[in-house]
Design an enzyme around this catalytic site. Structure first.
Site, PDB file in Angstrom:
ATOM      1  N   GLY A 182       0.788  -1.215   0.000  1.00  0.00           N
ATOM      2  CA  GLY A 182       0.000   0.000   0.000  1.00  0.00           C
ATOM      3  C   GLY A 182       0.823   1.269   0.000  1.00  0.00           C
ATOM      4  O   GLY A 182       0.318   2.331   0.345  1.00  0.00           O
TER       5      GLY A 182
ATOM      6  N   LYS B  98      -0.467   2.116  -4.496  1.00  0.00           N
ATOM      7  CA  LYS B  98      -1.087   3.404  -4.789  1.00  0.00           C
ATOM      8  C   LYS B  98      -0.860   3.850  -6.228  1.00  0.00           C
ATOM      9  O   LYS B  98      -1.666   4.589  -6.773  1.00  0.00           O
ATOM     10  CB  LYS B  98      -0.523   4.461  -3.826  1.00  0.00           C
ATOM     11  CG  LYS B  98      -1.029   4.302  -2.375  1.00  0.00           C
ATOM     12  CD  LYS B  98      -2.515   4.601  -2.275  1.00  0.00           C
ATOM     13  CE  LYS B  98      -2.982   4.685  -0.832  1.00  0.00           C
ATOM     14  NZ  LYS B  98      -2.961   3.407  -0.138  1.00  0.00           N
TER      15      LYS B  98
ATOM     16  N   ASP C 241      -8.551   5.890   2.171  1.00  0.00           N
ATOM     17  CA  ASP C 241      -7.477   6.675   2.792  1.00  0.00           C
ATOM     18  C   ASP C 241      -6.951   7.734   1.831  1.00  0.00           C
ATOM     19  O   ASP C 241      -7.084   7.619   0.618  1.00  0.00           O
ATOM     20  CB  ASP C 241      -6.329   5.758   3.239  1.00  0.00           C
ATOM     21  CG  ASP C 241      -5.753   4.938   2.092  1.00  0.00           C
ATOM     22  OD1 ASP C 241      -6.513   4.548   1.200  1.00  0.00           O
ATOM     23  OD2 ASP C 241      -4.535   4.672   2.091  1.00  0.00           O
ATOM     24  N   ASP C 242      -6.375   8.780   2.410  1.00  0.00           N
ATOM     25  CA  ASP C 242      -5.642   9.807   1.665  1.00  0.00           C
ATOM     26  C   ASP C 242      -6.468  10.425   0.536  1.00  0.00           C
ATOM     27  O   ASP C 242      -6.022  10.527  -0.608  1.00  0.00           O
ATOM     28  CB  ASP C 242      -4.348   9.212   1.093  1.00  0.00           C
ATOM     29  CG  ASP C 242      -3.446   8.646   2.171  1.00  0.00           C
ATOM     30  OD1 ASP C 242      -3.665   8.976   3.345  1.00  0.00           O
ATOM     31  OD2 ASP C 242      -2.529   7.872   1.840  1.00  0.00           O
TER      32      ASP C 242
ATOM     33  N   TRP D 212      -2.902  -1.693  10.473  1.00  0.00           N
ATOM     34  CA  TRP D 212      -2.058  -1.427   9.290  1.00  0.00           C
ATOM     35  C   TRP D 212      -0.803  -0.755   9.823  1.00  0.00           C
ATOM     36  O   TRP D 212      -0.807   0.411  10.174  1.00  0.00           O
ATOM     37  CB  TRP D 212      -2.823  -0.517   8.341  1.00  0.00           C
ATOM     38  CG  TRP D 212      -2.101  -0.014   7.135  1.00  0.00           C
ATOM     39  CD1 TRP D 212      -0.848   0.495   7.062  1.00  0.00           C
ATOM     40  CD2 TRP D 212      -2.636   0.088   5.803  1.00  0.00           C
ATOM     41  NE1 TRP D 212      -0.551   0.905   5.786  1.00  0.00           N
ATOM     42  CE2 TRP D 212      -1.633   0.674   4.989  1.00  0.00           C
ATOM     43  CE3 TRP D 212      -3.862  -0.235   5.217  1.00  0.00           C
ATOM     44  CZ2 TRP D 212      -1.828   0.924   3.634  1.00  0.00           C
ATOM     45  CZ3 TRP D 212      -4.047   0.009   3.868  1.00  0.00           C
ATOM     46  CH2 TRP D 212      -3.044   0.569   3.088  1.00  0.00           C
ATOM     47  N   TRP D 213       0.290  -1.525   9.891  1.00  0.00           N
ATOM     48  CA  TRP D 213       1.523  -0.997  10.477  1.00  0.00           C
ATOM     49  C   TRP D 213       2.395  -0.431   9.369  1.00  0.00           C
ATOM     50  O   TRP D 213       2.865  -1.173   8.500  1.00  0.00           O
ATOM     51  CB  TRP D 213       2.258  -2.092  11.236  1.00  0.00           C
ATOM     52  CG  TRP D 213       3.363  -1.558  12.112  1.00  0.00           C
ATOM     53  CD1 TRP D 213       3.391  -0.377  12.778  1.00  0.00           C
ATOM     54  CD2 TRP D 213       4.594  -2.219  12.423  1.00  0.00           C
ATOM     55  NE1 TRP D 213       4.558  -0.242  13.491  1.00  0.00           N
ATOM     56  CE2 TRP D 213       5.315  -1.357  13.296  1.00  0.00           C
ATOM     57  CE3 TRP D 213       5.157  -3.445  12.078  1.00  0.00           C
ATOM     58  CZ2 TRP D 213       6.570  -1.692  13.787  1.00  0.00           C
ATOM     59  CZ3 TRP D 213       6.404  -3.778  12.575  1.00  0.00           C
ATOM     60  CH2 TRP D 213       7.100  -2.914  13.424  1.00  0.00           C
ATOM     61  N   ASN D 214       2.616   0.860   9.400  1.00  0.00           N
ATOM     62  CA  ASN D 214       3.452   1.502   8.394  1.00  0.00           C
ATOM     63  C   ASN D 214       4.929   1.338   8.736  1.00  0.00           C
ATOM     64  O   ASN D 214       5.630   2.281   9.070  1.00  0.00           O
ATOM     65  CB  ASN D 214       3.062   2.972   8.246  1.00  0.00           C
ATOM     66  CG  ASN D 214       1.885   3.140   7.316  1.00  0.00           C
ATOM     67  OD1 ASN D 214       1.856   2.543   6.233  1.00  0.00           O
ATOM     68  ND2 ASN D 214       0.896   3.905   7.722  1.00  0.00           N
TER      69      ASN D 214
END
Length: 853
Positions: free
Chosen positions: A181, A212, A288-289, A384-386
């Protein structure tokens, strides 16, 4: 999700003030997502001697049965009771005289073996009659096979014998895996296929496909089917996922331009049907975003519920949906009952999983952040670990341990965890090795030991060299900080000890040799391709670090100024060196700062020794965590294309300034805020300029400064050692950036003597009492000799050709001419009739120092 692309909007604070606006309305500033903490916590855990038995993830229960061993030298005779696993056992040799290997699964047989009734659970037993693997389900039996595979790869099996043992194992979390992602270059098809095999081997069961920059995942083409080639690739990914018992979750990102009407609903259903025909059985929708009408949470949940009824339930073999909400971080989520998350909790079907990134975009997984989100969405969040994503620091390669994850959590608090990796897929495997371990057996997770094991998994033939590279390639420098170089002790010039210097020198020598050793020992060519540019710069860092230690020894003797300066300039980074290093950084926490500090400290003291005065090489200071680092040099380098950035959100009381090193008379200050002076969001929009003699008592030089990128103060001289720009009351939560911070900038009219050259403004750097600046002389420089001067010291970089030094009288007649062929030159005045010095040639001049009689 970690969207750090530059936008020109007003900022998050204004949005959250209005309860009737959703979190990412039109005025939402996506760059305000970059509010990561900068706490650098040590890596937890310890290295363990596994005595030759290495299994990842760590089994829930493993017991040795006596001291006997099973002979596997003849291979295995397989009894695959469900006829499902022959192709999964390509790592063993089948032989009718081999040891028995029985593989089975199902609730009844699992219950007899006391296997936990959880998908993925299994029992593996090694005894005199052979090896048996029993899974709760097919996936569990597959995982048991992966454990056998690792047993056979472990040093304990080197003599073709396995100890009698019993393993009873199961995962803690139902969803464990990876989300593609990130922003930036999507993974190649080859890397994706390699990673899917990696997920299967280490018992990860989820791969969310959501790059993305895939135009058919996001706008404008989310409504269109994939072209033939891309569709074929996706089918292959699905087939590879099935082989590895991984759920391939296809995600769509329609929110930026979706219309809440029947036409777009049908477009979405059509896209889902096309993906279903390709073999997709697991779907996610990312909101998102985004900004605009797509952020409406009521419309989002209405869509998800309707899709569940019209598509998921109708198909019958599609799993419940997963969603990434617009409010995916506590940083901007409205915590009230009117907020988006509360709307999700009240209206979204309970079996739909909801993503969450924590307190900020890149943050630790804590019970507190889960309590916040779960109480609102009314279900355990999907984390969701970035990490190890680097789309916000694309010049960094993260190779450190996986930590920052609470080890007391259960599936009651978190339904699953997916890691968002780097665009460098092969290099992400080291972190994913840790994520796989943590999500399987949370309570037993040992971050440091996992990392030590992972190094061997990825590069067994060059493990030590890879470890050296990895331990110095952990930190993001800004944003989500990670501990780095924790076994290395560096020091400043004033704290030199011979022992510390020898230890550091040895480490730099190791670093210097790493590229060649990894090139020789790394068998994964795709991994090598990803690492190569960083390894190249890493080796150079080793060389200049080692030379810095050697140079410091020379400096400390204080015996030979010429020798020191010649060695010093040999170890300076050129503009090209810096460009290359900035593009592929490592050693940012200790190694490069040691080099920078050592060179700067020696330059300062050397110039002080030559002039007898405190040099003008000011130091950056401030309230931010990185204010004491070498990053502040970027606002003092006389280059307005570079800038210092805080790396975290600005808050009340923050400030950025300079230490003048001693109390000086200050009469002029020039500051360029932001990354540009037009529309950048990273600056103090409400500030005051202050000064202080002691750093405690501050006085204002200006009134309140509103939205000023360019700040210039002139006035009656004040005595100050410290000058700062302080943030006043503001709703802004962006970073703070400064391109230039000049105190008493040198002007030609203030020199006290005449100066003639092709670029007089730049030539001032040859007289500014600062070895951190220089003048690129391409033709000549002429300067007037002040009264009472007997000689000059000329400090240059390495000379491609010798310089001519001409001494001239008042009428311009030549008094003498000499050749200067050394970077350290002393120019003795021939007599009192010399009025000017003319230096001809091409050279980078650091300083021209006048010596009085």
């Amino acid at each position: 999700m970690t969207n750090y692309k530059k936008t020109l909007f007003a900022g998050i604070a204004g949005v959250l003030m209005c309860s009737n606006l959703y979190a990412q309305e039109t005025n939402f500033d996506l760059s305000s997502q970059r509010s990561e903490k900068q706490d650098v916590l040590p890596v937890p855990g310890r290295k363990i001697d596994h005595q030759g038995l290495v299994i990842n993830p760590t089994p829930q229960k493993l017991s040795f049965i006596g001291n006997e061993k099973l002979d596997i030298s003849q291979g295995f005779i397989l009894k695959d009771k469900q006829k499902k696993f022959t192709n999964d056992l390509n790592f063993v040799i089948f032989n009718k005289n081999g040891a028995k290997l029985i593989v089975d699964f199902g609730k009844k047989v699992a219950e007899k073996q006391k296997v936990k009734d959880v998908s993925g659970a299994y029992a593996l037993n090694i005894h005199k009659n052979g090896i048996s693997i029993t899974g709760y389900d097919e996936r569990g039996a597959f995982y048991g096979i992966q454990t056998l595979r690792q047993l056979l790869e472990s040093p304990i099996a080197v003599n073709k014998q396995l100890p009698y043992l019993e393993i009873n194992d199961y995962p803690n979390l139902p969803n464990r895996g990876v989300v593609e992602g990130f922003y930036g270059t999507p993974w190649s098809h080859e890397v994706r296929m390699s990673l899917i095999d990696f997920y299967g081997k280490f018992k990860m069961n989820t791969y969310l496909y959501g790059p993305k920059d895939d135009p058919y995942h996001s706008c404008p083409n989310w409504r269109l089917p994939y072209p033939e080639k891309e569709a074929k690739n996706i089918k292959q990914l699905i087939e590879a996922s099935k082989r590895n018992r991984v759920d391939f979750v296809w995600a769509i990102h329609p929110g930026q331009d979706i219309k809440w009407n029947e036409e777009d609903y049908k477009n979405l259903v059509n896209k889902f049907n096309w993906m279903y025909d390709l073999g997709v059985r697991h779907f996610a929708i990312f909101f998102d975003d985004i900004s605009g009408e797509g952020t409406n949470p009521s419309k989002q949940t209405e869509l998800l519920n309707r899709l569940t009824d019209d598509f998921v339930k109708v198909k019958g073999d599609v799993s419940p949906l997963t969603v990434c909400p617009t409010d995916y971080s506590k940083l901007w989520a409205d915590p009230t009952e009117k907020g988006s998350l509360a709307i999700y909790g009240k209206t979204l079907y309970p079996d739909i999983k909801v993503f969450w990134t924590g307190d900020v975009v890149c943050s630790d997984l804590t019970k507190e952040t889960l309590d916040f989100i779960n109480s609102r969405i009314k279900r355990p969040a999907y984390y969701w670990w970035n990490y190890p994503v680097t789309d916000y620091v694309r010049n960094i390669l993260l190779q450190g341990p996986v930590y920052g994850l609470d080890t007391s959590l259960t599936k009651k608090e978190v339904c699953g965890i997916v890691s968002n990796p780097m665009e460098h897929g092969e290099a992400s495997k080291l972190a994913l090795y840790g994520v796989a371990d943590y999500t399987w057996n949370i309570a037993a997770y040992n971050a440091l030991d996992n990392w030590e094991r992972g190094l061997n998994e990825l590069m067994p033939n060059a493990r030590d060299a890879y470890r050296t590279f990895a331990i110095h390639s952990c930190d993001t420098e800004t944003g989500y900080r990670r501990d780095e170089s924790w076994e290395t002790t560096t020091f400043r010039l004033a704290n030199w000890t011979d022992e510390a210097a020898r230890n550091l020198e040895r480490e730099f020598e190791k670093i210097e040799n790493v590229p060649a050793e990894i090139d020789k020992g790394c068998t994964n060519q795709n991994l090598m391709k990803e690492l190569h540019p960083w390894l190249t710069e890493f080796g150079k860092l080793g060389t200049r670090g080692k030379r810095a230690v050697e140079l410091t020894r020379i400096y400390r003797t204080g015996q030979n100024d010429t020798l020191f300066w010649n060695k010093y300039i040999q170890n300076l980074m050129s503009k090209e060196d810096r460009k290359n290093y900035e593009a592929h950084k490592s050693g940012t926490m200790k190694l490069q700062p040691f080099y920078e500090n050592a060179m700067d400290d020696m330059a300062h003291e050397f110039l002080k020794h030559l002039t007898g005065e405190i040099p003008m090489d000011y130091k950056g200071i401030g309230s931010f965590g990185n204010s004491s680092t070498t990053q502040t040099k970027l606002m003092l380098d006389n280059d307005t294309t570079t800038y210092y950035t805080s790396g975290i959100a600005q808050k009340a009381g923050d400030w950025i300034g300079v230490d003048l090193r001693t109390i000086r008379e200050v009469s002029e200050i020039s500051i360029l805020q932001g990354r540009n002076s037009i529309d950048d969001v990273d600056y103090f929009d409400h500030a005051v300029l202050e000064y202080s003699e002691n750093g405690n008592n501050w006085k204002a030089l200006t009134g309140e400064l509103e939205k000023q990128y360019v700040i210039h103060w002139n006035g009656d001289p004040v005595k100050a050692r410290y000058v700062r720009l302080k943030r006043l009351d503001s709703k802004r939560t962006n970073y703070a950036s400064v391109r230039s911070f000049e105190v008493n900038p040198l002007h030609a009219e203030n020199l006290g003597f005449k100066l003639e050259t092709e670029d007089r403004q730049q030539a001032l750097y040859a007289f500014d009492r600062n070895l951190g600046t220089s003048f690129e002389c391409s033709e000549s420089i002429v300067f007037e000799v002040e009264k009472g001067i007997k000689s000059y010291i000329l400090l240059t970089n390495r000379l491609s050709t010798p310089l001519k030094c001409k001494q001239l009288d008042a009428k311009g007649n030549l008094v003498s001419e000499t050749i200067l062929d050394s970077p350290f030159s002393k120019i003795l005045l021939e007599n009192k009739n010399v009025e000017k010095i003319r230096i001809e040639g091409t050279a980078e001049i650091f300083e021209i120092i006048a010596e009085k009689e």
